[in-house]
Design an enzyme around this catalytic site. Sequence first.
Site, PDB file in Angstrom:
ATOM      1  CG  HIS A 120     -20.020  13.242 -49.049  1.00 27.45           C
ATOM      2  ND1 HIS A 120     -20.238  12.067 -48.571  1.00 27.45           N
ATOM      3  CD2 HIS A 120     -19.198  13.531 -47.836  1.00 27.45           C
ATOM      4  CE1 HIS A 120     -19.394  11.794 -47.276  1.00 27.45           C
ATOM      5  NE2 HIS A 120     -18.949  12.746 -47.137  1.00 27.45           N
TER       6      HIS A 120
ATOM      7  CD  GLU B  60     -14.079  15.052 -42.749  1.00 25.72           C
ATOM      8  OE1 GLU B  60     -14.485  14.308 -43.439  1.00 25.72           O
ATOM      9  OE2 GLU B  60     -14.614  15.986 -42.695  1.00 25.72           O
TER      10      GLU B  60
END
Length: 233
Positions: A156, A203
């Site tokens: 991220h 995920e």
Amino acid sequence: MHRKRRSRFNRARNVLVAIVAIAGLLHISGLANRLVVLIEPNAAATFLQFDEDEGTWSLVLVNVSNPLPDGFSVETADVGGGHSVDKRIADSLNAMLEDCRRAGYHPFIRSSFRTRDEQQQILNERVELYREAGYSGEDALSAALQWVALPGTSEHELGLAVDINDEEDDEGMYTWLASNAHQYGFILRYPLDKVDVTGISNEPWHYRYVGKQAAGEIYQTSEALEEYLARSK
């Protein structure tokens, strides 16, 4: 211009500094020594340099063995909802989300680009949740690290990753993304059957931009990014 390659020693040292800082913040005695094993270099890892060639910048490997270089920065673009990504992937991301909507789903970005401080805050909050659930300080951090990367090691922070959920909790959206994301240059980054390779729990919402060519190849071979880079180098 290519950035000068950082030595493996310096990258490992920087992550260790982050570990020690976390241990101090949480007042967990001896934790840094226990977590040093997490930063042992991965022989198969490839840390590629940043430049304007998509085959390079889009394939940068960021994980616990490959931290972001010191002073890393990225020019971001707004993609709505208070979220931003590396400006070079904004159009591809928007196209994917729009086609996903046309397919009958309701995707929205849950998480996108994060600063180093934001990554630290998310990790601290996850640790605190586990501590409130009765975990010891050490076990709380170990559990949190299964879901939240150490600051400096999160995709991220790279600006190339997004977490996507469905507004109506339609899990069929994950199936659509898994089958179609490669057409837009994205890959499912942390699949269930690659936990031992990525070190990150499954995920189904986390998608990473790698470029259309690499995404297509990864889709065909069902490799993790680590495996693809090791084979391709």
